[in-house]
Design an enzyme around this catalytic site. Structure first.
Site, PDB file in Angstrom:
ATOM      1  N   HIS A  36       0.832  -1.206   0.000  1.00  0.00           N
ATOM      2  CA  HIS A  36       0.000   0.000   0.000  1.00  0.00           C
ATOM      3  C   HIS A  36       0.870   1.260   0.000  1.00  0.00           C
ATOM      4  O   HIS A  36       0.633   2.189  -0.779  1.00  0.00           O
ATOM      5  CB  HIS A  36      -0.918  -0.007   1.226  1.00  0.00           C
ATOM      6  CG  HIS A  36      -1.683   1.266   1.412  1.00  0.00           C
ATOM      7  ND1 HIS A  36      -2.706   1.651   0.574  1.00  0.00           N
ATOM      8  CD2 HIS A  36      -1.562   2.263   2.339  1.00  0.00           C
ATOM      9  CE1 HIS A  36      -3.181   2.826   0.978  1.00  0.00           C
ATOM     10  NE2 HIS A  36      -2.510   3.218   2.039  1.00  0.00           N
ATOM     11  N   ASP A  77     -11.153   2.696   7.463  1.00  0.00           N
ATOM     12  CA  ASP A  77     -10.637   4.029   7.754  1.00  0.00           C
ATOM     13  C   ASP A  77     -10.971   4.931   6.555  1.00  0.00           C
ATOM     14  O   ASP A  77     -10.133   5.189   5.704  1.00  0.00           O
ATOM     15  CB  ASP A  77      -9.122   3.933   7.987  1.00  0.00           C
ATOM     16  CG  ASP A  77      -8.506   5.260   8.333  1.00  0.00           C
ATOM     17  OD1 ASP A  77      -9.187   6.082   8.956  1.00  0.00           O
ATOM     18  OD2 ASP A  77      -7.330   5.479   7.963  1.00  0.00           O
ATOM     19  N   TYR A 137      -2.001  17.202   3.274  1.00  0.00           N
ATOM     20  CA  TYR A 137      -1.172  16.286   4.066  1.00  0.00           C
ATOM     21  C   TYR A 137       0.274  16.717   4.279  1.00  0.00           C
ATOM     22  O   TYR A 137       0.960  16.176   5.138  1.00  0.00           O
ATOM     23  CB  TYR A 137      -1.243  14.858   3.506  1.00  0.00           C
ATOM     24  CG  TYR A 137      -0.241  14.532   2.422  1.00  0.00           C
ATOM     25  CD1 TYR A 137      -0.426  14.972   1.122  1.00  0.00           C
ATOM     26  CD2 TYR A 137       0.899  13.772   2.698  1.00  0.00           C
ATOM     27  CE1 TYR A 137       0.476  14.659   0.134  1.00  0.00           C
ATOM     28  CE2 TYR A 137       1.818  13.462   1.709  1.00  0.00           C
ATOM     29  CZ  TYR A 137       1.603  13.911   0.424  1.00  0.00           C
ATOM     30  OH  TYR A 137       2.506  13.610  -0.552  1.00  0.00           O
ATOM     31  N   THR A 141      -3.942   0.508   5.651  1.00  0.00           N
ATOM     32  CA  THR A 141      -4.576  -0.235   4.558  1.00  0.00           C
ATOM     33  C   THR A 141      -3.781  -1.495   4.257  1.00  0.00           C
ATOM     34  O   THR A 141      -2.563  -1.433   4.114  1.00  0.00           O
ATOM     35  CB  THR A 141      -4.608   0.637   3.292  1.00  0.00           C
ATOM     36  OG1 THR A 141      -5.198   1.875   3.633  1.00  0.00           O
ATOM     37  CG2 THR A 141      -5.405  -0.025   2.191  1.00  0.00           C
TER      38      THR A 141
HETATM   39 MN    MN Z   1      -5.681   4.284   7.361  1.00  0.00          MN
END
Ligand code: MN
Length: 429
Positions: A142, A242, A253, A358
Site C-alpha cells: 500500500h 478508515d 497532508y 490499509t
Molecule cells: Mn488508514
C-alpha cells in the site's frame, strides 16, 4: 492457563451454521442494547447474542473474581483493563457453559429467556470507549502504491519506511460502529491544474481495508513496553474501514500528515475477536531486514492468517467484490507497532485502538483502497449494474469481512459496514 475455549472439537448446544463466523470457539465480546432498552456487554454464538450481564447475575461466572457490574456497562474498557488472566477465565467459562455436554443453562428455560437473544433483535453499539486512536501505515504494498501515485516511482517508499512502523494519531470521537451511515465530508481541495483551492463535498471518497487491535492499560507514562511483552497487552482485533477523502488528503497532508481527509469517520466491526481466539491462526509475516534491536522479535510466527474482503453493495442490492486481501501481507507486526508506539514512554490505555493501515496484497485484486484499485481514478471499475466507479458515490454501502479458517474451525469478525449519505446542508457553501 490453558485456553480451553479454543478446543476445536467442542460443540455447543446452540445451533451454529458451519459457515458462521461465530462458532463456540470464537467467543468475541461486544456491547448491545435489547428490545427492552437494556444495554449490556455480551458475546455471540452463531445467530445468538448472549447477555453477559444477566449470565453473571445468575451465577454462571461464580468462582471468577469479577466486580458485580463488570458486564452491565456500555463499554468493555473495565473488563479489558482486568487483563489477560480474566479474559481467559471468562472465555473458558462461557465455552464450558455452552458446551453440548453441560446441562446447567441448557436445561434452564427461565435463565435462557433472559440470557439468550436472537442477534437480529438486538442493536450492536460501540464495544469500547476509544480513548486514543492511532493509525499505522504498515503495508509495504500500500505504501509503495500510494507513494508512486503521490510522489512518483522514484520516491515511492520514503527512506524511513523500512525502519519505522510509520503511524499518525487519529481521531477517536468519530470512530463508529458497523452499520452507522457516513455523510460525504466537505473540505478544501486543489483541483488538478488549479492554483487556488476550492471548497465543497469531497469528490474522491474512499475506503481503507484495515484491521485494528485494542489494547489494555499497558504501561505507565515513561515506561516502554518491551517487544516480547506486547502481546500480553493486546485484547483483540476488529475490522476497520478508515474512510478517506483523497482530494482533501492530497491538498492538506504536507507537512503534518492526514487531518480532515481522515477524521470525519472510521468504522469498526461490532464484535472484538480476542487474540486468544486468533492464536491457532498465527503465521510468519514478510521477511524483514535492517530492523533495529528494539523491534526484533524472538518468535517468527508474528502475523495472523486472516482473510479479508471488501465488497461494494449498490442501492439495487448488488454485491460487487472490490478486494480480497490478507492480514499476513502486513510488513510490520502488531507487536512491533506497539513496541514502537511506546518506546519513547508514550502510555497506552484500556480501549485504545491501533489501526493496521490499509492492507494491500501483491496484486491488483488484493488492493485495499479504491485509490489503488482504480489507480488514482485512471482505471475505473465496472459494477454488476453496468455503472462504473473510481471512488464511491452517495448510496454506496461498503462492507468489510474477515475470517480465519483451518480444517476444523472458522473464526470470523462478522461485518463492518457503512453506507454513504449525501453531504449535509451547509449555511455557507
Ligand atoms: Mn488508514
Amino acid at each position: 492457563m490453558q485456553i480451553t475455549a479454543n478446543n476445536p472439537d467442542r460443540k455447543s448446544w446452540l445451533q451454529v451454521d458451519k459457515k458462521s463466523d461465530f462458532p463456540i470457539q470464537n467467543i468475541p465480546f461486544g456491547v448491545f442494547i435489547t428490545k427492552d432498552d437494556i444495554i449490556t456487554i455480551g458475546t455471540r454464538i452463531g445467530e445468538f447474542a448472549i447477555d453477559l450481564g444477566a449470565f453473571h447475575q445468575l451465577g454462571y461466572f461464580d468462582g471468577i473474581p469479577l466486580t458485580d457490574d463488570m458486564f452491565m456497562q456500555d463499554s468493555l474498557n473495565d473488563f479489558i483493563a482486568d487483563g489477560r488472566k480474566t479474559w481467559r477465565l471468562v472465555r473458558n467459562r462461557i465455552a464450558d457453559v455452552f458446551d453440548v455436554n453441560n446441562p446447567a443453562l441448557q436445561n434452564n428455560e427461565k435463565h435462557k429467556e433472559v440470557i439468550i437473544f436472537d442477534v437480529n433483535e438486538v442493536e450492536m453499539l460501540m464495544p469500547i470507549d476509544v480513548g486514543d486512536y492511532t493509525d499505522f501505515y504498515s503495508s509495504k504494498e500500500h505504501a509503495t502504491n500510494v507513494g508512486k501515485m503521490f510522489r512518483g516511482e522514484d520516491n515511492a517508499l520514503m527512506p524511513n519506511w523500512l525502519h519505522i512502523p510509520v503511524g499518525y494519531h487519529g481521531r477517536s470521537s468519530s470512530v463508529v460502529v458497523s452499520g452507522t451511515s457516513i455523510h460525504r465530508p466537505y473540505g478544501q481541495t486543489l483541483p488538478n491544474g488549479a492554483s487556488e483551492p476550492v471548497f465543497g463535498p469531497s469528490k474522491l471518497l474512499d475506503m481503507e481495508l484495515e484491521t485494528a487491535f485494542i489494547t489494555t492499560a499497558a504501561n505507565n507514562l515513561g515506561e516502554p513496553i518491551h517487544i516480547d511483552d506486547t502481546f500480553e497487552n493486546i485484547f483483540g482485533m476488529v475490522l476497520l474501514n478508515d474512510w478517506s477523502a483523497r482530494d482533501i488528503q492530497k491538498w492538506e497532508y504536507v507537512p503534518l500528515g492526514p487531518f480532515l481527509g481522515k477524521n470525519f469517520a472510521s468504522t469498526i466491526s461490532a464484535w472484538i475477536v480476542t487474540m486468544d481466539a486468533l492464536e491457532p491462526f498465527r503465521c510468519e509475516g514478510p521477511k524483514q531486514d535492517k530492523v533495529l534491536p528494539y523491534l526484533q522479535q524472538k518468535r517468527t510466527d508474528t502475523s495472523f492468517d486472516i482473510k479479508l474482503k471488501a465488497i461494494l453493495k449498490t442501492e439495487n442490492g448488488d454485491k460487487n467484490l472490490l478486494s480480497e486481501s490478507n492480514f499476513k501481507y502486513l510488513y510490520w507486526s502488531m507487536a512491533q507497532q506497539l513496541a514502537h508506539h511506546t518506546v519513547n514512554g508514550c502510555n497506552v490505555r484500556s480501549g485504545d485502538m491501533m489501526g493496521s493501515g490499509t492492507i494491500s496484497g501483491p496484486n491488483k485484486g488484493s488492493y485495499g483502497s479504491m485509490l489503488e484499485i482504480t489507480w488514482g481514478g485512471k482505471e475505473p471499475i465496472t459494477l454488476k449494474d453496468g455503472t462504473t466507479r473510481t471512488f464511491f458515490q452517495d448510496g454506496d454501502n461498503v462492507i468489510l469481512r474477515g475470517y480465519c479458517e483451518n480444517d476444523k474451525v472458522r473464526i470470523g469478525f462478522g461485518k463492518c459496514t457503512g453506507k454513504i449519505l449525501p453531504p449535509v446542508n451547509l449555511k455557507n457553501k
